[in-house]
Design an enzyme around this catalytic site. Sequence first.
Site, PDB file in Angstrom:
ATOM      1  N   LYS A  11      34.113  51.344  54.255  1.00  0.00           N
ATOM      2  CA  LYS A  11      35.152  50.632  54.992  1.00  0.00           C
ATOM      3  C   LYS A  11      35.071  50.896  56.506  1.00  0.00           C
ATOM      4  O   LYS A  11      34.394  51.835  56.948  1.00  0.00           O
ATOM      5  CB  LYS A  11      36.516  51.031  54.439  1.00  0.00           C
ATOM      6  CG  LYS A  11      36.724  50.619  52.969  1.00  0.00           C
ATOM      7  CD  LYS A  11      38.142  50.924  52.535  1.00  0.00           C
ATOM      8  CE  LYS A  11      38.375  50.463  51.107  1.00  0.00           C
ATOM      9  NZ  LYS A  11      39.793  50.667  50.719  1.00  0.00           N
ATOM     10  N   TYR A  51      40.963  40.720  48.557  1.00  0.00           N
ATOM     11  CA  TYR A  51      42.070  41.542  48.069  1.00  0.00           C
ATOM     12  C   TYR A  51      43.234  40.699  47.541  1.00  0.00           C
ATOM     13  O   TYR A  51      44.373  41.178  47.499  1.00  0.00           O
ATOM     14  CB  TYR A  51      42.545  42.479  49.178  1.00  0.00           C
ATOM     15  CG  TYR A  51      41.685  43.715  49.339  1.00  0.00           C
ATOM     16  CD1 TYR A  51      41.597  44.666  48.321  1.00  0.00           C
ATOM     17  CD2 TYR A  51      40.971  43.955  50.505  1.00  0.00           C
ATOM     18  CE1 TYR A  51      40.822  45.810  48.460  1.00  0.00           C
ATOM     19  CE2 TYR A  51      40.193  45.105  50.663  1.00  0.00           C
ATOM     20  CZ  TYR A  51      40.134  46.024  49.626  1.00  0.00           C
ATOM     21  OH  TYR A  51      39.378  47.163  49.754  1.00  0.00           O
ATOM     22  N   ASN A 114      40.752  54.693  53.591  1.00  0.00           N
ATOM     23  CA  ASN A 114      40.280  55.684  52.621  1.00  0.00           C
ATOM     24  C   ASN A 114      38.758  55.624  52.407  1.00  0.00           C
ATOM     25  O   ASN A 114      38.259  55.961  51.344  1.00  0.00           O
ATOM     26  CB  ASN A 114      41.049  55.547  51.303  1.00  0.00           C
ATOM     27  CG  ASN A 114      40.905  54.172  50.675  1.00  0.00           C
ATOM     28  OD1 ASN A 114      40.259  53.299  51.233  1.00  0.00           O
ATOM     29  ND2 ASN A 114      41.485  53.991  49.508  1.00  0.00           N
ATOM     30  N   HIS A 117      35.500  51.618  48.953  1.00  0.00           N
ATOM     31  CA  HIS A 117      36.075  50.830  47.864  1.00  0.00           C
ATOM     32  C   HIS A 117      35.092  50.825  46.700  1.00  0.00           C
ATOM     33  O   HIS A 117      33.876  50.876  46.914  1.00  0.00           O
ATOM     34  CB  HIS A 117      36.321  49.382  48.328  1.00  0.00           C
ATOM     35  CG  HIS A 117      36.632  48.449  47.191  1.00  0.00           C
ATOM     36  ND1 HIS A 117      37.905  48.328  46.673  1.00  0.00           N
ATOM     37  CD2 HIS A 117      35.844  47.632  46.445  1.00  0.00           C
ATOM     38  CE1 HIS A 117      37.870  47.461  45.662  1.00  0.00           C
ATOM     39  NE2 HIS A 117      36.636  47.021  45.507  1.00  0.00           N
ATOM     40  N   GLU A 128      33.575  40.839  42.090  1.00  0.00           N
ATOM     41  CA  GLU A 128      33.361  41.392  43.429  1.00  0.00           C
ATOM     42  C   GLU A 128      31.899  41.358  43.875  1.00  0.00           C
ATOM     43  O   GLU A 128      31.625  41.171  45.065  1.00  0.00           O
ATOM     44  CB  GLU A 128      33.886  42.833  43.482  1.00  0.00           C
ATOM     45  CG  GLU A 128      35.403  42.907  43.372  1.00  0.00           C
ATOM     46  CD  GLU A 128      35.951  44.308  43.521  1.00  0.00           C
ATOM     47  OE1 GLU A 128      37.171  44.446  43.649  1.00  0.00           O
ATOM     48  OE2 GLU A 128      35.161  45.283  43.508  1.00  0.00           O
TER      49      GLU A 128
HETATM   50  P1  CMP Z   1      40.882  49.991  47.498  1.00  0.00           P
HETATM   51  O1  CMP Z   1      40.340  50.847  46.423  1.00  0.00           O
HETATM   52  O2  CMP Z   1      39.929  49.227  48.335  1.00  0.00           O
HETATM   53  O3  CMP Z   1      41.933  48.980  46.865  1.00  0.00           O
HETATM   54  C1  CMP Z   1      43.030  48.460  47.551  1.00  0.00           C
HETATM   55  C2  CMP Z   1      43.221  49.121  48.873  1.00  0.00           C
HETATM   56  O4  CMP Z   1      44.522  48.993  49.395  1.00  0.00           O
HETATM   57  C3  CMP Z   1      43.040  50.629  48.752  1.00  0.00           C
HETATM   58  O5  CMP Z   1      41.732  50.951  48.489  1.00  0.00           O
HETATM   59  C4  CMP Z   1      43.598  51.088  50.077  1.00  0.00           C
HETATM   60  O6  CMP Z   1      42.709  50.855  51.161  1.00  0.00           O
HETATM   61  C5  CMP Z   1      44.779  50.139  50.187  1.00  0.00           C
HETATM   62  N1  CMP Z   1      46.000  50.746  49.670  1.00  0.00           N
HETATM   63  C6  CMP Z   1      46.280  51.110  48.423  1.00  0.00           C
HETATM   64  N2  CMP Z   1      47.507  51.626  48.311  1.00  0.00           N
HETATM   65  C7  CMP Z   1      48.025  51.594  49.544  1.00  0.00           C
HETATM   66  C8  CMP Z   1      49.250  51.978  50.091  1.00  0.00           C
HETATM   67  N3  CMP Z   1      50.206  52.523  49.341  1.00  0.00           N
HETATM   68  N4  CMP Z   1      49.441  51.795  51.403  1.00  0.00           N
HETATM   69  C9  CMP Z   1      48.469  51.239  52.149  1.00  0.00           C
HETATM   70  N5  CMP Z   1      47.264  50.844  51.683  1.00  0.00           N
HETATM   71  C10 CMP Z   1      47.033  51.027  50.393  1.00  0.00           C
END
Ligand code: CMP
Length: 139
Positions: A11, A51, A114, A117, A128
């Site tokens: 990311k 998403y 984070n 993904h 995906e």
């Molecule tokens: P990902 O695994 O890519 O799937 C959805 C994404 O949304 C997640 O990783 C985070 O980047 C984001 N995400 C998930 N939960 C939250 C949250 N509570 N607040 C903000 N972003 C979130």
Amino acid sequence: MAIERTLAIIKPDAVRRGFIGDILKQIQAAGLMVRGLRMMRLATAQAELFYEIHRARPFYGSLCAYMSSGPVVVAVLEGENAIARWRDLMGATDPAKAAVGTIRKQFGIDVEQNAVHGSDAAETAAREIPFFFSALEIV
Ligand code: CMP
């Protein structure tokens, strides 16, 4: 156990801070094969589509803005049980709750930024992977 393919995204926060190499090294050290790889920048509309499943969530707008804030690296990973193995290597969504040694623990900033993904199930991977890669781009 079946050979699976899964989608990985490094990311914008991890790309920006120079962690592409570290993350790919850990993917390969874990025995997952890289079958497709590209660096790109998502338009906001593309992030919104990717998403889509999270459209109703309060973090959807912020997530899509973040995912289009800078380049990402997208990859197709392959191996036995690759979907679960990549998820184990990533760690919990929230880096603060992720296990020691996982990629999100090492490189994630917060629950949104984070670092990586991964597809969460075979049906998700089936959607995906073609979102980013044509058959010719997977070797
Ligand atoms: P990902 O695994 O890519 O799937 C959805 C994404 O949304 C997640 O990783 C985070 O980047 C984001 N995400 C998930 N939960 C939250 C949250 N509570 N607040 C903000 N972003 C979130």
